[in-house]
Motif scaffolding. Sequence first.
Motif, PDB file in Angstrom:
ATOM      1  N   UNK A   1      14.920   3.421   5.725  1.00 29.59           N
ATOM      2  CA  UNK A   1      13.587   3.957   5.493  1.00 29.59           C
ATOM      3  C   UNK A   1      13.404   4.660   4.173  1.00 29.59           C
ATOM      4  N   UNK A   2      14.492   4.961   3.468  1.00 31.53           N
ATOM      5  CA  UNK A   2      14.366   5.611   2.155  1.00 31.53           C
ATOM      6  C   UNK A   2      13.728   4.664   1.145  1.00 31.53           C
ATOM      7  N   UNK A   3      12.978   5.240   0.222  1.00 32.64           N
ATOM      8  CA  UNK A   3      12.425   4.500  -0.917  1.00 32.64           C
ATOM      9  C   UNK A   3      12.880   5.233  -2.169  1.00 32.64           C
ATOM     10  N   UNK A   4      13.572   4.532  -3.058  1.00 29.63           N
ATOM     11  CA  UNK A   4      13.999   5.103  -4.332  1.00 29.63           C
ATOM     12  C   UNK A   4      13.228   4.426  -5.452  1.00 29.63           C
ATOM     13  N   UNK A   5      12.793   5.211  -6.427  1.00 33.28           N
ATOM     14  CA  UNK A   5      12.078   4.703  -7.597  1.00 33.28           C
ATOM     15  C   UNK A   5      12.752   5.205  -8.861  1.00 33.28           C
ATOM     16  N   UNK A   6      12.707   4.400  -9.928  1.00 37.34           N
ATOM     17  CA  UNK A   6      13.250   4.790 -11.221  1.00 37.34           C
ATOM     18  C   UNK A   6      12.540   3.980 -12.296  1.00 37.34           C
ATOM     19  N   UNK A   7      12.639   4.474 -13.524  1.00 29.51           N
ATOM     20  CA  UNK A   7      12.066   3.716 -14.640  1.00 29.51           C
ATOM     21  C   UNK A   7      12.927   2.480 -14.868  1.00 29.51           C
ATOM     22  N   UNK A   8      12.269   1.373 -15.163  1.00 29.88           N
ATOM     23  CA  UNK A   8      12.931   0.066 -15.197  1.00 29.88           C
ATOM     24  C   UNK A   8      14.010  -0.062 -16.268  1.00 29.88           C
ATOM     25  N   UNK A   9      13.977   0.778 -17.302  1.00 29.00           N
ATOM     26  CA  UNK A   9      14.990   0.719 -18.356  1.00 29.00           C
ATOM     27  C   UNK A   9      16.321   1.340 -17.915  1.00 29.00           C
ATOM     28  N   UNK A  10      16.324   2.039 -16.782  1.00 29.27           N
ATOM     29  CA  UNK A  10      17.531   2.726 -16.322  1.00 29.27           C
ATOM     30  C   UNK A  10      18.505   1.730 -15.688  1.00 29.27           C
ATOM     31  N   UNK A  11      19.660   1.624 -16.302  1.00 29.88           N
ATOM     32  CA  UNK A  11      20.691   0.692 -15.827  1.00 29.88           C
ATOM     33  C   UNK A  11      21.218   1.167 -14.475  1.00 29.88           C
ATOM     34  N   UNK A  12      21.356   0.223 -13.543  1.00 32.14           N
ATOM     35  CA  UNK A  12      21.777   0.545 -12.185  1.00 32.14           C
ATOM     36  C   UNK A  12      22.442  -0.677 -11.556  1.00 32.14           C
ATOM     37  N   UNK A  13      23.179  -0.442 -10.516  1.00 34.40           N
ATOM     38  CA  UNK A  13      23.840  -1.515  -9.772  1.00 34.40           C
ATOM     39  C   UNK A  13      24.179  -1.011  -8.386  1.00 34.40           C
ATOM     40  N   UNK A  14      24.750  -1.880  -7.566  1.00 34.48           N
ATOM     41  CA  UNK A  14      25.139  -1.496  -6.211  1.00 34.48           C
ATOM     42  C   UNK A  14      26.648  -1.611  -6.089  1.00 34.48           C
TER      43      UNK A  14
ATOM     44  N   UNK B   1      13.362  -0.221  -1.273  1.00 39.81           N
ATOM     45  CA  UNK B   1      13.077   0.305   0.066  1.00 39.81           C
ATOM     46  C   UNK B   1      14.235  -0.164   0.950  1.00 39.81           C
ATOM     47  N   UNK B   2      14.870   0.770   1.621  1.00 39.39           N
ATOM     48  CA  UNK B   2      16.070   0.452   2.389  1.00 39.39           C
ATOM     49  C   UNK B   2      15.725   0.202   3.851  1.00 39.39           C
ATOM     50  N   UNK B   3      16.069  -0.984   4.328  1.00 41.28           N
ATOM     51  CA  UNK B   3      15.747  -1.423   5.682  1.00 41.28           C
ATOM     52  C   UNK B   3      16.929  -1.203   6.619  1.00 41.28           C
ATOM     53  N   UNK B   4      18.112  -1.636   6.186  1.00 47.47           N
ATOM     54  CA  UNK B   4      19.316  -1.510   7.016  1.00 47.47           C
ATOM     55  C   UNK B   4      20.480  -1.075   6.125  1.00 47.47           C
ATOM     56  N   UNK B   5      20.945   0.145   6.352  1.00 52.63           N
ATOM     57  CA  UNK B   5      22.040   0.681   5.542  1.00 52.63           C
ATOM     58  C   UNK B   5      23.117   1.252   6.472  1.00 52.63           C
ATOM     59  N   UNK B   6      23.984   0.385   6.961  1.00 47.81           N
ATOM     60  CA  UNK B   6      25.033   0.866   7.870  1.00 47.81           C
ATOM     61  C   UNK B   6      26.025   1.781   7.143  1.00 47.81           C
TER      62      UNK B   6
ATOM     63  N   UNK C   1       0.829  -1.208   0.000  1.00 45.19           N
ATOM     64  CA  UNK C   1       0.000   0.000   0.000  1.00 45.19           C
ATOM     65  C   UNK C   1       0.865   1.261   0.000  1.00 45.19           C
ATOM     66  N   UNK C   2       1.933   1.251   0.775  1.00 41.19           N
ATOM     67  CA  UNK C   2       2.856   2.393   0.808  1.00 41.19           C
ATOM     68  C   UNK C   2       3.546   2.554  -0.541  1.00 41.19           C
ATOM     69  N   UNK C   3       4.043   1.436  -1.094  1.00 42.72           N
ATOM     70  CA  UNK C   3       4.728   1.495  -2.384  1.00 42.72           C
ATOM     71  C   UNK C   3       3.787   1.926  -3.500  1.00 42.72           C
ATOM     72  N   UNK C   4       2.527   1.495  -3.445  1.00 42.10           N
ATOM     73  CA  UNK C   4       1.539   1.910  -4.449  1.00 42.10           C
ATOM     74  C   UNK C   4       1.395   3.431  -4.474  1.00 42.10           C
ATOM     75  N   UNK C   5       1.392   4.060  -3.292  1.00 43.97           N
ATOM     76  CA  UNK C   5       1.281   5.519  -3.228  1.00 43.97           C
ATOM     77  C   UNK C   5       2.523   6.180  -3.839  1.00 43.97           C
TER      78      UNK C   5
END
Length: 140
Positions: A108-121, A62-67, A10-14
């Motif tokens: 707690x951060x939520x990042x969104x992007x268009x799926x065609x955008x190349x990304x990595x960690x 959605x970031x849960x734990x980011x030390x 529900x949160x992500x839908x918003x």
Amino acid sequence: RHPAFDALRKILDRHAAAFARAAQFDLAGKRLVLDSLWINILEQGGRHAPHIHPHSVLSGTCYVQTPKGAGAIRFEDPRLGLMMAAPARKKTAKIENRFFVSAAPRNGDVLLWESWLRHGVETHEARQERISISFNYRLD
């Protein structure tokens, strides 16, 4: 699809709806639907190679734990393969002029992007695990 994730959905839908409005998507009477969701646990020294999310419209995390020292997410300019003779950019270049943009999210951060955008960690250097929940939306 599991009921345990319904509150998160529900949160992500918003967030997805707000992204679609900001990006001025013409959904042609369709709606964005959460298609898949998975948990990522990255240990010290781990990374995710650059990739895209085919068959999706919108992706996010959605970031849960980011030390401190957690691997940042890195986005790539989609024109990069066509910039054969383009000069390097200054380290102080404006964000919109860079070939790569990294974001170091916080819990707690939520990042969104268009799926065609190349990304990595990038490489995760912290001893504590980096935990995130990633997801995709499709048109229905």
